[in-house]
Design an enzyme around this catalytic site. Structure first.
Site, PDB file in Angstrom:
ATOM      1  N   CYS A  15       0.817  -1.217   0.000  1.00  0.00           N
ATOM      2  CA  CYS A  15       0.000   0.000   0.000  1.00  0.00           C
ATOM      3  C   CYS A  15       0.851   1.267   0.000  1.00  0.00           C
ATOM      4  CB  CYS A  15      -0.908   0.039   1.219  1.00  0.00           C
ATOM      5  SG  CYS A  15      -2.102  -1.283   1.232  1.00  0.00           S
ATOM      6  N   CYS A  25      -3.870   9.202   5.699  1.00  0.00           N
ATOM      7  CA  CYS A  25      -2.824   9.005   6.716  1.00  0.00           C
ATOM      8  C   CYS A  25      -3.429   9.101   8.118  1.00  0.00           C
ATOM      9  CB  CYS A  25      -1.713  10.042   6.570  1.00  0.00           C
ATOM     10  SG  CYS A  25      -0.781   9.892   5.038  1.00  0.00           S
TER      11      CYS A  25
END
Lengths: 393, 286
Positions: free
Chosen positions: B35, B106
């Protein structure tokens, strides 16, 4: 802290002599080159001189060059002209590692009904000739393959690819934006029908490029309107930019030897220095056949954007093929096509040097980068696991 | 170049609580090398008070991933488990000043790692890798994002477009095949949020309305659909009487003296009332 610019494949600065050559055409000699008065019409001479200089750089004749707004326009113009040249052929070929200026056009054409083949590359980024030969046929209208890869610097065997295209009766175009001015690009030797190049990669201004169209090849203009560029590209000539491009091309030809004599040495020193200091890294690209200025290095287990941000603290400019830097979520399509494992693709950094870089700058990067990688690896969970695995073995 | 806040840069350059607690009570992990970002969170919990006494992180990722992880450790230290569970990705982003839209995922990663670490503690300390509940519908196969995760991100962050969802969850960011499905989920969630009560209520036919209901219905159309348009020409309209199907109005302002008043009355006011309320309505000028 002075700037260390190792991002010359992205763009380059305009040389002072280039800027000086351009300057009068903004304020004093602003006339329209198409005008009948000598104030404007006189600029035609400046344009033609620039055309000769750009043509010389790729061993073309001046009449074969058309100025465009840049590499992207040159690419689109070439592709769409080739399709109109062969209106009944419905197959086109490119490589999987092209610049988006070619790749995206081919993807779009694929959606519009063309059969498109994207030729793959091997682990070192080398063009897959066997796959290429297998898909070429008499329905192929165009093969468009880049001269050198922007991310890894890998140089493709353009002469061979072109010859095969011609054998099959297809036109051949090459995006040589990264190659021109860095290595010897001889369009006649290569045999290409069309070639794109750009000014801002060779210390010329942005917003200007050129498309080479082989003499005798019928060309269908992309931009239609006025009669400029002998009816091959409409629009009032961007005289200062054309003059700058010409001057940049002239200097690029004169100083081309510096890429072999100086830049290659600096690049190799940088690469060897980093490989020696930093474990778990790899070079991406064909080390035997690369642009002399480009080094694409993957630092395993760390992420590229973090590396760039840390380098930025030292005023060092480079770029990365990591997903995060582009705002997209996938790493570089070039590294993915090469099959670079994810733990290396996300941590790839491209250093692209120029004629003005110095040994001291290379030494500075070799000094500051290893601690940055070490620090980021300390933060990374994967590197710890890797150490643990190694300890168990 | 991202426009990172000073706070993001501070936490990126000087990350707090980096590392791994050796005898951790809980370990949560999220993400992977594939990822492009991953976070491992270890926590030390006071068994009696359930207060998180220590927390450390390890992150593979970009500057905003490292900064999000770092500030998260500051936010949870000293909090009880139940307090910590209330932290959303929005809280993390706000604590950092802000994050670029494209980097919001994030902060989501931080929230997920924390959830996993607390789950790990509750299950006796064995590391827990954040994953979708078994049996959930995975929408984005590239990044392994479930429908539930997408719905949660839409609710928590008030997302409006497919692009928003990609920025916050990564879903749809690679091959893009699931974008259509994300669009469907989005419209489903958004349509639920619109107060649905008035729609559900069956409209009473005009002929069955009481006089008060008729006045209300006509006033509503006058205010919402007719007056704004007349205002553009410097005019307006006022209800003076309702008698069965006959609605009497007074044209005001510029409309009052306008030569086209009759046309306005029949062609616009009457037509609009007929379209919106009942085709039997007839408009007369007071």
């Amino acid at each position: 802290m002075s700037l260390i610019y190792f991002d010359n494949n992205a763009t380059t600065g305009v040389l002072p002599e280039v800027f000086e050559a351009m300057a009068p055409y903004f304020t004093d000699k602003y006339g329209n080159a198409s005008s009948m008065h000598h104030f404007g019409g006189g600029n035609k001479k400046a344009i033609e001189l620039a055309r000769v200089n750009v043509a010389d750089l790729i061993n073309a004749s001046a009449a074969e060059l058309v100025f465009t707004s840049g590499g992207t326009e040159a690419d689109s113009s070439a592709i769409y002209s080739a399709l109109r040249f062969y209106p009944n052929k419905k197959h086109i070929i490119t490589s999987a590692v092209e610049h988006p200026a070619v790749l995206e056009v081919f993807k779009k054409l694929g959606k519009e009904g063309y059969k498109v083949d994207f030729i793959g590359v091997d682990g070192d980024g080398r063009f897959n000739m066997e796959q290429y030969k297998a898909v070429l046929d008499k329905d192929t209208a165009l093969v468009s393959v880049m001269w050198a890869n922007s991310e890894t610097g890998t140089i493709f065997p353009i002469k061979d690819i072109c010859a095969l295209a011609h054998e099959a009766g297809a036109l051949f175009h090459t995006d040589a934006v990264q190659a021109v001015g860095k290595i010897d690009v001889d369009v006649k030797l290569a045999g290409a029908d069309m070639l794109s190049c750009s000014s801002h990669k060779i210390n010329g201004p942005k917003g200007i490029g050129a498309l080479y169209i082989r003499q005798g090849l019928r060309f269908f203009p992309f931009m239609v309107g006025g009669h400029q560029e002998r009816l091959r590209r409409a629009g009032t000539e961007n005289v200062p930019a054309i003059v700058g491009f010409g001057e940049a091309a002239r200097i690029a030809k004169e100083t081309l030897f510096l890429y072999e004599d100086k830049v290659r040495v600096l690049r190799d020193n940088l690469e060897n220095g980093l490989l020696k200091e930093i474990p778990d890294c790899r070079i991406n690209g064909d080390r035997e056949n690369r642009l002399p200025n480009t080094s694409n290095i993957s630092f395993g287990y760390v992420e590229g954007e973090s590396i760039l941000m840390m380098l930025d603290e030292y005023n060092i400019c480079a770029s990365s093929g990591s997903a995060c830097t582009s705002g997209s979520l996938e790493p570089s399509h070039v590294l993915m096509a090469m099959g670079v494992p994810f733990q290396f693709a996300h941590g790839s950094i491209r250093f692209s040097l120029g004629k003005f870089n110095t040994e001291a700058e290379v030494e500075q990067v070799i000094k500051v980068l290893p601690p940055i990688i070490k620090r980021l690896r300390e933060i990374s969970p994967f590197h710890g696991e890797k150490r643990a695995c190694a300890a168990r073995q | 170049m991202w426009d990172y806040t000073d706070k993001v840069m501070d936490h990126f350059k000087n990350p707090r609580n980096v590392g791994e607690i050796k005898d951790a009570d809980g370990t949560g992990q999220v993400g992977s090398l594939i990822c492009g970002d991953a976070l491992k969170l270890t926590i030390k919990v006071n068994k009696e008070t359930e207060v998180i006494e220590d927390v450390k992180f390890q992150t593979f990722g970009c500057a905003s991933a490292i900064a999000s992880s770092s500030i998260l450790t500051e936010m949870v230290k000293g909090k009880t488990l139940s307090e910590a569970l209330k932290i959303t990705n929005r809280d993390i982003a706000e604590a950092l000043g802000s994050l670029p839209e494209e980097k919001m995922h994030c902060s989501v990663m931080g929230m997920e790692a924390l959830d996993a670490a607390i789950k790990s503690y509750k299950q006796g300390g064995a590391p827990v890798i954040f994953e979708q509940e078994p049996g959930t519908n995975i929408v984005c196969h590239c990044f392994n994002v479930s429908e539930q995760a997408i719905i949660q991100a839409i609710h928590n962050n008030n997302l409006k477009t497919v692009e928003d969802v990609t920025h916050f969850t990564k879903a749809g960011g690679a091959c893009g095949k699931c974008k259509e499905e994300i669009g469907r989920i989005l419209s489903k969630v958004l349509s639920c949020e619109v107060p649905s009560a008035p729609k559900a209520e069956e409209k009473k036919p005009y002929s069955e309305m009481t006089i008060v209901e008729k006045i209300k219905a006509v006033e509503e159309v006058l205010n919402n659909d007719i007056k704004p348009k007349l205002n553009l020409d410097g005019g307006s309209v006022e209800l003076t009487d309702i008698n069965g199907n006959i609605v009497t109005v007074k044209l005001l302002g510029m409309c009052g003296g306008c030569m086209n008043a009759a046309a306005t009355l029949k062609g616009f006011v009457e037509k609009t009332l007929r379209d919106k309320i009942s085709k039997d309505i007839e408009v007369k000028q007071a």
